[in-house]
Design an enzyme around this catalytic site. Structure first.
Site, PDB file in Angstrom:
ATOM      1  N   GLY A  72       6.383   0.530   5.922  1.00 24.23           N
ATOM      2  CA  GLY A  72       7.345  -0.272   5.158  1.00 24.23           C
ATOM      3  C   GLY A  72       7.387   0.105   3.689  1.00 24.23           C
ATOM      4  O   GLY A  72       8.452   0.149   3.073  1.00 24.23           O
ATOM      5  N   CYS A  73       6.236   0.401   3.129  1.00 23.00           N
ATOM      6  CA  CYS A  73       6.166   0.761   1.710  1.00 23.00           C
ATOM      7  C   CYS A  73       6.817   2.118   1.457  1.00 23.00           C
ATOM      8  O   CYS A  73       7.439   2.327   0.423  1.00 23.00           O
ATOM      9  CB  CYS A  73       4.713   0.764   1.246  1.00 23.00           C
ATOM     10  SG  CYS A  73       3.947  -0.869   1.400  1.00 23.00           S
ATOM     11  N   THR A  74       6.700   3.006   2.418  1.00 19.07           N
ATOM     12  CA  THR A  74       7.337   4.314   2.291  1.00 19.07           C
ATOM     13  C   THR A  74       8.851   4.164   2.351  1.00 19.07           C
ATOM     14  O   THR A  74       9.572   4.757   1.531  1.00 19.07           O
ATOM     15  CB  THR A  74       6.829   5.276   3.380  1.00 19.07           C
ATOM     16  OG1 THR A  74       5.413   5.418   3.228  1.00 19.07           O
ATOM     17  CG2 THR A  74       7.493   6.638   3.270  1.00 19.07           C
ATOM     18  N   ALA A 107       9.971   2.674  -1.025  1.00 21.20           N
ATOM     19  CA  ALA A 107       9.889   3.666  -2.106  1.00 21.20           C
ATOM     20  C   ALA A 107      10.974   4.726  -1.965  1.00 21.20           C
ATOM     21  O   ALA A 107      11.622   5.101  -2.958  1.00 21.20           O
ATOM     22  CB  ALA A 107       8.511   4.319  -2.118  1.00 21.20           C
ATOM     23  N   ARG A 117       0.820  -1.221   0.000  1.00 23.26           N
ATOM     24  CA  ARG A 117       0.000   0.000   0.000  1.00 23.26           C
ATOM     25  C   ARG A 117       0.848   1.262   0.000  1.00 23.26           C
ATOM     26  O   ARG A 117       1.887   1.325   0.664  1.00 23.26           O
ATOM     27  CB  ARG A 117      -0.873   0.050   1.257  1.00 23.26           C
ATOM     28  CG  ARG A 117      -1.997  -0.926   1.284  1.00 23.26           C
ATOM     29  CD  ARG A 117      -3.227  -0.340   0.598  1.00 23.26           C
ATOM     30  NE  ARG A 117      -4.287  -1.309   0.584  1.00 23.26           N
ATOM     31  CZ  ARG A 117      -4.814  -1.822  -0.512  1.00 23.26           C
ATOM     32  NH1 ARG A 117      -4.408  -1.452  -1.695  1.00 23.26           N
ATOM     33  NH2 ARG A 117      -5.776  -2.704  -0.439  1.00 23.26           N
TER      34      ARG A 117
END
Length: 148
Positions: free
Chosen positions: A41-43, A46, A36
Protein backbone atom coordinates in the site's frame (compact mmCIF):
# COMPACT_ATOMS: atom_id res chain seq x y z
CA UNK A 1 -5.04 14.37 15.89
CA UNK A 2 -5.03 17.82 14.32
CA UNK A 3 -8.17 18.77 12.46
CA UNK A 4 -9.26 21.25 9.81
CA UNK A 5 -8.66 24.82 10.97
CA UNK A 6 -5.97 23.92 13.51
CA UNK A 7 -2.63 25.70 13.39
CA UNK A 8 0.02 23.62 11.66
CA UNK A 9 3.06 22.95 13.83
CA UNK A 10 6.53 23.77 12.56
CA UNK A 11 8.40 20.49 12.16
CA UNK A 12 12.00 19.52 11.46
CA UNK A 13 13.14 16.14 10.15
CA UNK A 14 15.85 14.57 8.04
CA UNK A 15 14.92 13.81 4.46
CA UNK A 16 15.92 10.78 2.41
CA UNK A 17 19.33 12.38 1.75
CA UNK A 18 19.99 13.03 5.43
CA UNK A 19 19.49 16.78 4.96
CA UNK A 20 17.54 18.60 7.66
CA UNK A 21 14.24 20.05 6.47
CA UNK A 22 12.11 22.50 8.47
CA UNK A 23 8.52 22.96 7.36
CA UNK A 24 6.33 25.87 8.46
CA UNK A 25 3.46 25.15 6.04
CA UNK A 26 3.07 28.77 4.99
CA UNK A 27 2.93 27.56 1.38
CA UNK A 28 0.52 24.85 0.19
CA UNK A 29 1.90 21.48 1.25
CA UNK A 30 0.74 17.89 1.34
CA UNK A 31 2.16 15.88 4.23
CA UNK A 32 1.21 12.24 3.96
CA UNK A 33 2.00 9.79 6.72
CA UNK A 34 2.41 6.15 5.78
CA UNK A 35 3.34 3.01 7.74
CA UNK A 36 6.44 1.55 6.06
CA UNK A 37 8.73 1.88 3.05
CA UNK A 38 8.52 -0.81 0.38
CA UNK A 39 5.23 -2.38 1.47
CA UNK A 40 2.38 -2.82 -1.02
CA UNK A 41 0.00 0.00 0.00
CA UNK A 42 2.80 2.41 0.81
CA UNK A 43 4.46 1.74 -2.53
CA UNK A 44 1.19 2.42 -4.38
CA UNK A 45 0.73 5.68 -2.47
CA UNK A 46 4.32 6.83 -3.06
CA UNK A 47 4.21 5.94 -6.75
CA UNK A 48 0.93 7.77 -7.24
CA UNK A 49 2.17 10.92 -5.50
CA UNK A 50 5.30 10.62 -7.63
CA UNK A 51 3.22 10.29 -10.81
CA UNK A 52 1.33 13.48 -9.90
CA UNK A 53 4.40 15.29 -8.53
CA UNK A 54 4.97 17.56 -11.54
CA UNK A 55 1.29 18.55 -11.49
CA UNK A 56 1.49 19.29 -7.76
CA UNK A 57 4.59 21.42 -8.30
CA UNK A 58 3.00 23.26 -11.25
CA UNK A 59 0.04 23.97 -8.95
CA UNK A 60 2.39 25.42 -6.31
CA UNK A 61 2.06 22.54 -3.84
CA UNK A 62 4.95 20.76 -2.10
CA UNK A 63 4.58 17.05 -1.26
CA UNK A 64 6.31 15.17 1.56
CA UNK A 65 5.85 11.58 2.66
CA UNK A 66 6.59 10.76 6.31
CA UNK A 67 7.15 7.40 7.97
CA UNK A 68 9.02 6.14 10.99
CA UNK A 69 11.61 4.54 8.70
CA UNK A 70 15.12 6.00 8.76
CA UNK A 71 16.89 7.98 6.05
CA UNK A 72 18.69 4.90 4.70
CA UNK A 73 15.38 3.06 4.24
CA UNK A 74 13.88 6.11 2.51
CA UNK A 75 16.88 6.42 0.18
CA UNK A 76 16.65 2.73 -0.77
CA UNK A 77 12.87 3.00 -1.28
CA UNK A 78 13.24 6.04 -3.55
CA UNK A 79 15.99 4.37 -5.54
CA UNK A 80 14.18 1.03 -5.95
CA UNK A 81 11.05 2.69 -7.34
CA UNK A 82 12.75 5.71 -8.98
CA UNK A 83 10.72 8.10 -6.82
CA UNK A 84 11.14 11.87 -6.86
CA UNK A 85 8.81 12.62 -3.95
CA UNK A 86 10.58 13.87 -0.82
CA UNK A 87 10.47 11.49 2.13
CA UNK A 88 11.00 12.57 5.73
CA UNK A 89 12.38 10.20 8.35
CA UNK A 90 10.53 10.18 11.67
CA UNK A 91 12.11 7.26 13.56
CA UNK A 92 11.21 8.70 16.96
CA UNK A 93 7.67 9.61 15.92
CA UNK A 94 8.16 13.31 16.68
CA UNK A 95 6.57 14.60 13.46
CA UNK A 96 3.68 12.15 13.85
CA UNK A 97 3.21 13.30 17.47
CA UNK A 98 3.16 16.97 16.39
CA UNK A 99 0.19 16.15 14.14
CA UNK A 100 -1.39 13.69 16.57
CA UNK A 101 -0.96 10.79 14.13
CA UNK A 102 -1.08 7.49 16.00
CA UNK A 103 2.04 5.31 15.84
CA UNK A 104 1.30 1.68 16.62
CA UNK A 105 3.92 -1.05 16.58
CA UNK A 106 6.44 1.51 15.39
CA UNK A 107 4.41 2.47 12.28
CA UNK A 108 2.40 5.64 11.70
CA UNK A 109 -1.22 5.44 10.62
CA UNK A 110 -1.98 6.35 7.01
CA UNK A 111 -3.18 9.97 7.26
CA UNK A 112 -2.76 12.87 4.82
CA UNK A 113 -2.78 16.56 5.70
CA UNK A 114 -3.40 19.40 3.27
CA UNK A 115 -1.75 22.49 4.75
CA UNK A 116 -1.45 26.13 3.73
CA UNK A 117 -1.16 29.55 5.37
CA UNK A 118 0.13 27.85 8.52
CA UNK A 119 -3.03 25.84 9.12
CA UNK A 120 -4.63 22.50 8.42
CA UNK A 121 -6.95 22.84 5.44
CA UNK A 122 -8.08 19.20 5.24
CA UNK A 123 -7.37 15.86 6.89
CA UNK A 124 -7.72 12.52 5.14
CA UNK A 125 -8.05 9.58 7.54
CA UNK A 126 -8.33 5.92 6.63
CA UNK A 127 -6.73 6.59 3.26
CA UNK A 128 -7.06 4.13 0.39
CA UNK A 129 -3.75 4.64 -1.47
CA UNK A 130 -5.24 3.85 -4.89
CA UNK A 131 -6.20 7.19 -6.50
CA UNK A 132 -5.53 9.18 -3.34
CA UNK A 133 -2.89 11.52 -4.81
CA UNK A 134 -5.13 12.53 -7.70
CA UNK A 135 -8.16 13.02 -5.41
CA UNK A 136 -6.19 15.23 -3.01
CA UNK A 137 -4.90 17.40 -5.84
CA UNK A 138 -8.44 17.88 -7.17
CA UNK A 139 -9.62 18.81 -3.67
CA UNK A 140 -6.87 21.44 -3.42
CA UNK A 141 -7.95 22.95 -6.73
CA UNK A 142 -11.60 22.89 -5.65
CA UNK A 143 -10.69 24.65 -2.36
CA UNK A 144 -8.69 27.30 -4.24
CA UNK A 145 -5.43 26.27 -2.54
CA UNK A 146 -3.79 24.98 -5.72
CA UNK A 147 -3.70 26.50 -9.17
CA UNK A 148 -5.34 24.54 -11.96
Amino acid sequence: MLDTGDDAPEVTAADHSGDTVTLTFAEPTILYFYPRDDTPGCTVEAEEFDTELATYRDAGVAVYGVSTDDTESHAAFREKYDLGVDLLADPDGEVAAAFGVPVEGGAADRVTYALADGEVKRVYRGVDPDGHARDVLQDLVDMGIAAE
